[in-house]
Motif scaffolding. Structure first.
Motif, PDB file in Angstrom:
ATOM      1  N   SER A   1     -19.332  13.965  74.912  1.00  0.00           N
ATOM      2  CA  SER A   1     -19.417  14.416  73.508  1.00  0.00           C
ATOM      3  C   SER A   1     -20.861  14.563  73.053  1.00  0.00           C
ATOM      4  O   SER A   1     -21.161  14.497  71.862  1.00  0.00           O
ATOM      5  N   GLY A   2     -21.766  14.707  73.986  1.00  0.00           N
ATOM      6  CA  GLY A   2     -23.184  14.768  73.654  1.00  0.00           C
ATOM      7  C   GLY A   2     -23.851  13.450  73.997  1.00  0.00           C
ATOM      8  O   GLY A   2     -23.233  12.548  74.565  1.00  0.00           O
ATOM      9  N   ALA A   3     -25.122  13.318  73.637  1.00  0.00           N
ATOM     10  CA  ALA A   3     -25.851  12.092  73.944  1.00  0.00           C
ATOM     11  C   ALA A   3     -25.179  10.908  73.265  1.00  0.00           C
ATOM     12  O   ALA A   3     -24.969  10.915  72.046  1.00  0.00           O
ATOM     13  N   PRO A   4     -24.805   9.862  74.021  1.00  0.00           N
ATOM     14  CA  PRO A   4     -24.117   8.713  73.430  1.00  0.00           C
ATOM     15  C   PRO A   4     -25.019   7.929  72.485  1.00  0.00           C
ATOM     16  O   PRO A   4     -26.246   7.941  72.622  1.00  0.00           O
ATOM     17  N   LYS A   5     -24.410   7.212  71.543  1.00  0.00           N
ATOM     18  CA  LYS A   5     -25.175   6.475  70.541  1.00  0.00           C
ATOM     19  C   LYS A   5     -26.049   5.394  71.170  1.00  0.00           C
ATOM     20  O   LYS A   5     -27.124   5.080  70.661  1.00  0.00           O
ATOM     21  N   ASP A   6     -25.573   4.798  72.258  1.00  0.00           N
ATOM     22  CA  ASP A   6     -26.349   3.706  72.852  1.00  0.00           C
ATOM     23  C   ASP A   6     -27.402   4.197  73.839  1.00  0.00           C
ATOM     24  O   ASP A   6     -28.062   3.393  74.506  1.00  0.00           O
ATOM     25  N   LEU A   7     -27.584   5.532  73.941  1.00  0.00           N
ATOM     26  CA  LEU A   7     -28.602   6.064  74.842  1.00  0.00           C
ATOM     27  C   LEU A   7     -29.969   5.487  74.519  1.00  0.00           C
ATOM     28  O   LEU A   7     -30.727   5.094  75.402  1.00  0.00           O
ATOM     29  N   TRP A   8     -30.302   5.404  73.239  1.00  0.00           N
ATOM     30  CA  TRP A   8     -31.655   5.001  72.843  1.00  0.00           C
ATOM     31  C   TRP A   8     -31.889   3.513  73.054  1.00  0.00           C
ATOM     32  O   TRP A   8     -33.019   3.076  73.247  1.00  0.00           O
TER      33      TRP A   8
ATOM     34  N   LEU B   1     -46.482  -1.955  72.268  1.00  0.00           N
ATOM     35  CA  LEU B   1     -45.223  -2.587  72.634  1.00  0.00           C
ATOM     36  C   LEU B   1     -44.678  -3.372  71.444  1.00  0.00           C
ATOM     37  O   LEU B   1     -45.443  -3.801  70.584  1.00  0.00           O
ATOM     38  N   PRO B   2     -43.351  -3.585  71.396  1.00  0.00           N
ATOM     39  CA  PRO B   2     -42.322  -3.050  72.277  1.00  0.00           C
ATOM     40  C   PRO B   2     -41.835  -1.670  71.815  1.00  0.00           C
ATOM     41  O   PRO B   2     -42.182  -1.216  70.725  1.00  0.00           O
ATOM     42  N   CYS B   3     -41.024  -1.037  72.645  1.00  0.00           N
ATOM     43  CA  CYS B   3     -40.354   0.222  72.308  1.00  0.00           C
ATOM     44  C   CYS B   3     -39.039  -0.141  71.609  1.00  0.00           C
ATOM     45  O   CYS B   3     -38.279  -0.971  72.109  1.00  0.00           O
ATOM     46  N   PHE B   4     -38.772   0.475  70.458  1.00  0.00           N
ATOM     47  CA  PHE B   4     -37.570   0.100  69.715  1.00  0.00           C
ATOM     48  C   PHE B   4     -36.844   1.329  69.180  1.00  0.00           C
ATOM     49  O   PHE B   4     -37.429   2.410  69.030  1.00  0.00           O
ATOM     50  N   VAL B   5     -35.550   1.151  68.908  1.00  0.00           N
ATOM     51  CA  VAL B   5     -34.738   2.209  68.302  1.00  0.00           C
ATOM     52  C   VAL B   5     -35.177   2.333  66.850  1.00  0.00           C
ATOM     53  O   VAL B   5     -35.043   1.386  66.070  1.00  0.00           O
ATOM     54  N   THR B   6     -35.708   3.483  66.496  1.00  0.00           N
ATOM     55  CA  THR B   6     -36.372   3.654  65.196  1.00  0.00           C
ATOM     56  C   THR B   6     -35.480   3.248  64.041  1.00  0.00           C
ATOM     57  O   THR B   6     -35.919   2.538  63.126  1.00  0.00           O
TER      58      THR B   6
ATOM     59  N   VAL C   1     -33.005   3.518  76.591  1.00  0.00           N
ATOM     60  CA  VAL C   1     -34.397   3.956  76.673  1.00  0.00           C
ATOM     61  C   VAL C   1     -35.329   2.796  76.315  1.00  0.00           C
ATOM     62  O   VAL C   1     -36.309   2.520  77.004  1.00  0.00           O
ATOM     63  N   SER C   2     -35.022   2.113  75.209  1.00  0.00           N
ATOM     64  CA  SER C   2     -35.830   0.961  74.796  1.00  0.00           C
ATOM     65  C   SER C   2     -35.844  -0.111  75.873  1.00  0.00           C
ATOM     66  O   SER C   2     -36.896  -0.656  76.225  1.00  0.00           O
ATOM     67  N   ALA C   3     -34.668  -0.411  76.421  1.00  0.00           N
ATOM     68  CA  ALA C   3     -34.558  -1.483  77.416  1.00  0.00           C
ATOM     69  C   ALA C   3     -35.368  -1.174  78.663  1.00  0.00           C
ATOM     70  O   ALA C   3     -36.113  -2.030  79.176  1.00  0.00           O
ATOM     71  N   PHE C   4     -35.255   0.040  79.180  1.00  0.00           N
ATOM     72  CA  PHE C   4     -36.019   0.402  80.374  1.00  0.00           C
ATOM     73  C   PHE C   4     -37.516   0.410  80.080  1.00  0.00           C
ATOM     74  O   PHE C   4     -38.324  -0.040  80.888  1.00  0.00           O
ATOM     75  N   ALA C   5     -37.901   0.923  78.920  1.00  0.00           N
ATOM     76  CA  ALA C   5     -39.328   0.999  78.569  1.00  0.00           C
ATOM     77  C   ALA C   5     -39.938  -0.388  78.425  1.00  0.00           C
ATOM     78  O   ALA C   5     -41.113  -0.594  78.750  1.00  0.00           O
ATOM     79  N   ASN C   6     -39.152  -1.357  77.959  1.00  0.00           N
ATOM     80  CA  ASN C   6     -39.683  -2.705  77.722  1.00  0.00           C
ATOM     81  C   ASN C   6     -39.629  -3.593  78.960  1.00  0.00           C
ATOM     82  O   ASN C   6     -40.169  -4.709  78.932  1.00  0.00           O
ATOM     83  N   THR C   7     -38.987  -3.136  80.029  1.00  0.00           N
ATOM     84  CA  THR C   7     -38.935  -3.951  81.245  1.00  0.00           C
ATOM     85  C   THR C   7     -39.641  -3.199  82.378  1.00  0.00           C
ATOM     86  O   THR C   7     -40.845  -3.055  82.346  1.00  0.00           O
ATOM     87  N   GLU C   8     -38.901  -2.720  83.354  1.00  0.00           N
ATOM     88  CA  GLU C   8     -39.561  -2.150  84.527  1.00  0.00           C
ATOM     89  C   GLU C   8     -39.281  -0.667  84.719  1.00  0.00           C
ATOM     90  O   GLU C   8     -39.477  -0.123  85.805  1.00  0.00           O
TER      91      GLU C   8
ATOM     92  N   ALA D   1     -34.767  -5.674  65.147  1.00  0.00           N
ATOM     93  CA  ALA D   1     -33.371  -5.522  65.563  1.00  0.00           C
ATOM     94  C   ALA D   1     -33.174  -4.459  66.626  1.00  0.00           C
ATOM     95  O   ALA D   1     -32.140  -4.433  67.293  1.00  0.00           O
ATOM     96  N   GLY D   2     -34.146  -3.586  66.818  1.00  0.00           N
ATOM     97  CA  GLY D   2     -33.939  -2.437  67.696  1.00  0.00           C
ATOM     98  C   GLY D   2     -34.695  -2.471  69.000  1.00  0.00           C
ATOM     99  O   GLY D   2     -34.789  -1.449  69.688  1.00  0.00           O
ATOM    100  N   SER D   3     -35.246  -3.630  69.395  1.00  0.00           N
ATOM    101  CA  SER D   3     -35.982  -3.746  70.660  1.00  0.00           C
ATOM    102  C   SER D   3     -35.090  -4.394  71.708  1.00  0.00           C
ATOM    103  O   SER D   3     -34.487  -5.440  71.459  1.00  0.00           O
ATOM    104  N   TYR D   4     -35.013  -3.777  72.893  1.00  0.00           N
ATOM    105  CA  TYR D   4     -34.094  -4.231  73.927  1.00  0.00           C
ATOM    106  C   TYR D   4     -34.825  -4.456  75.247  1.00  0.00           C
ATOM    107  O   TYR D   4     -35.950  -3.995  75.445  1.00  0.00           O
TER     108      TYR D   4
END
Length: 573
Positions: free
Chosen positions: A30-37, A124-129, A40-47, A135-138
């Motif tokens: 149905s398009g880009a899922p809501k939890d996509l971002w 850092l960190p990368c977060f869902v805007t 993105v945050s989780a990968f950017a903040n780890t490895e 609340a938006g950093s993973y």
């Protein structure tokens, strides 16, 4: 991303039947899922990691029905648009690569996210805007995105900012609470080494200590001065000590009746605490007798200099912010290793990948400066040199003793963990395990070291081999690629590589992996289709398929005699 790399990722996901710490697939019908971002945050903040849009995990990572690659690309591109007047879905925008590829003849969208920690100048960190910083950093943990704690957000947010925590004054304490002996010997050392006390009268104790940030202008001790020179710093900070514990098993015991074989809390000024901690570890290690001519020396399993360096680094570079003043530096002695764990992750541009490169960044500059000149109890040395070569010296000393290099792989955002092996990398039990693996004849010591590291540390990378073997990166990649070809490791590029599931090692290697990589849980394939896809004859495939069916790794849709017999991957259990 090239097609071969994507095919290897998809084959691995299908084999393990789930996402992992490095790759996540989303149907995105149905398009880009809501939890996509969040991903993105989780990968950017780890490895870092790879997101594949258009694959349905629930159906065995097959192309998702109704997936529209162009619409998905447009949505993702818009989410990354941070130009004026736009509303990016993620802040800051991490380095990324967006593209199209194909899986089983169907188009998918691939999105590679690089780790922000390795990006020069990145915030850092990368977060869902829309969720905000707190609340938006993973972070990525196995196959899940976990929200960062307030402390982890604080650590990443302040990671590349100057930290003056160690210069804060310890209110209510005075110059009189510093050790007269340590102060005297420290100031004497400063006068004989360098120009730190130029212009300070010999009798001006407060002025001398203020010059090196041990006290403020009014004579109130700073945190650095109180920890390095205080008669008993734990009066104000009970947990700023070193906890040394020897455990009976290879993990911390949950049995309340037998928790420790030995335990000591090493307190007092940091030079004394470090010295006591090293001694406490050494008394719990075995020694071997080394005879040189007529003289003999008892040599511990782990060199004392390595222990001292690891514990000193933990004290020097830990986080001393109020968040974690209730946490001690922990030194845990297990039958197979010693672990040193300190609060606060790596600071500045230090990471577990580059910690051995030979230059220093200091979170606690004043404490480091002091511990370079405060004498140890023996009066013959100081605690730290801070030349950036400490980890390199540890690596060299461990290698000389036939031990694997210090392992930082368990380090996380909020803790630095270094593991020091107590035995040679390839001891008799490891030798027996390696010799029991298939294709033994063509492997040499380099392959054995890679396998041993993968078993010991649950993973191995190009950097691990480079440190342990002294090879260049290309040679390390070749060693790892040969083990992947043998079906013993899985991974790609610079790693990490992991051992193939031990339960599948013998049954699923070589051609068997190839068969599994082209099957899925929804579309059954005949032996003719499998032969065409693999380039193998039907006679070669029949025993392999029979073994895979017997082991439950492949599902047959009809009896062996049936012309309608086809094969697919069983649904996840």
């Amino acid at each position: 991303m090239d097609d071969q790399e994507l095919a290897e990722h998809v084959a691995r996901l299908r084999r393990q039947r789930q996402d992992d710490a490095h790759v996540e697939a989303k149907a995105a019908a149905s398009g880009a899922p809501k939890d996509l971002w969040r991903s993105v945050s989780a990968f950017a903040n780890t490895e870092g990691g790879l997101i594949i849009l258009g694959l349905d995990e629930a159906s065995g990572f097959v192309p998702a029905e109704g997936f529209d690659p162009q619409r998905t690309l447009d949505v993702v591109l818009t989410g990354f648009d941070a130009s004026p007047g736009t509303h990016a879905k993620i802040t800051p925008i991490p380095p990324h690569e967006l593209g199209r590829s194909e899986v089983d003849g169907a188009q998918v969208v691939t999105l590679r996210i690089d780790a922000l920690d390795g990006t020069s100048g990145a915030k850092l960190p990368c977060f869902v805007t829309a969720q905000g910083l707190e609340a938006g950093s993973y972070k990525r943990v196995a196959d899940a995105n976990k929200r960062l704690t307030h402390y982890e957000v604080y650590l990443l947010h302040s990671k590349r900012r100057q930290d003056r925590t160690d210069r804060e004054t310890v209110e209510g304490r005075t110059l009189a609470e510093l050790s007269t002996d340590l102060v005297s010997r420290t100031l004497e050392g400063l006068r004989t080494r360098g120009r730190a006390l130029t212009g300070i009268e010999t009798g001006d104790i407060q002025g001398g200590l203020h010059r090196v940030n041990a006290v403020d202008a009014d004579g109130v001790p700073t945190l650095a001065g109180y920890l390095a020179l205080g008669a008993y710093p734990q009066q104000e900070f009970p947990h700023l000590a070193i906890d040394v514990a020897a455990h009976p098993g290879t993990e911390k015991s949950h049995d309340p009746t037998l928790r420790f074989l030995d335990r000591q809390e090493c307190d007092g000024p940091m030079p004394q605490a470090i010295n006591d901690a090293v001694r406490a570890v050494l008394r719990n290690l075995r020694t071997r007798r080394v005879v040189d001519g007529t003289a003999g020396t008892d040599v511990p399993e782990i060199p004392a200099d390595v222990l001292r360096e690891a514990i000193t680094n933990a004290v020097l570079h830990r986080d001393y912010s109020p968040y974690v003043r209730g946490q001690q530096v922990a030194v845990d002695i297990f039958p197979d290793r010693v672990e040193v764990k300190s609060p606060g992750g790596f600071w500045g541009d230090r990471t577990k990948e580059n910690v051995a490169e030979g230059y220093s960044t200091s979170r606690n500059e004043s404490l480091v400066q002091l511990l370079r000149v405060v004498p140890m109890p023996d009066g013959q040395s100081t605690v730290a040199e801070n030349q950036g070569s400490g980890v390199q010296l540890m690596v060299a000393a461990m290698r000389r003793h036939g031990l694997p290099a210090p392992d930082y792989s368990s380090t996380s955002i909020d803790h630095v963990v270094v593991k020091l092996a107590r035995f040679g990398l390839i001891d008799p039990s490891m030798r027996a395990w390696i010799d029991g693996l298939s294709e033994r004849d063509h492997r040499d010591r380099q392959h054995d070291v890679a396998l041993a590291l993968a078993k010991l540390n649950q993973q191995v990378s190009v950097a691990d081999l480079r440190i342990n073997l002294g090879l260049d990166s290309d040679d390390c990649r070749e060693v790892l690629a040969e083990l992947v070809a043998d079906g013993l490791l899985e991974g790609m590029n610079d790693g990490p590589y992991v051992l193939v599931d031990p339960g599948m090692t013998e049954a699923v290697s070589g051609a068997r992996w190839e068969i599994l990589s082209i099957l899925d849980v929804t579309t059954a394939k005949s032996i003719a289709e499998i032969a065409e896809a693999t380039g193998k004859t039907r006679n070669a495939l029949r025993p392999l398929l029979r073994d895979l069916v017997d082991q439950g790794l492949v599902l047959a849709t009809a009896p062996p005699q049936s012309r309608n017999r086809t094969y697919l991957i069983p649904p996840s259990r």
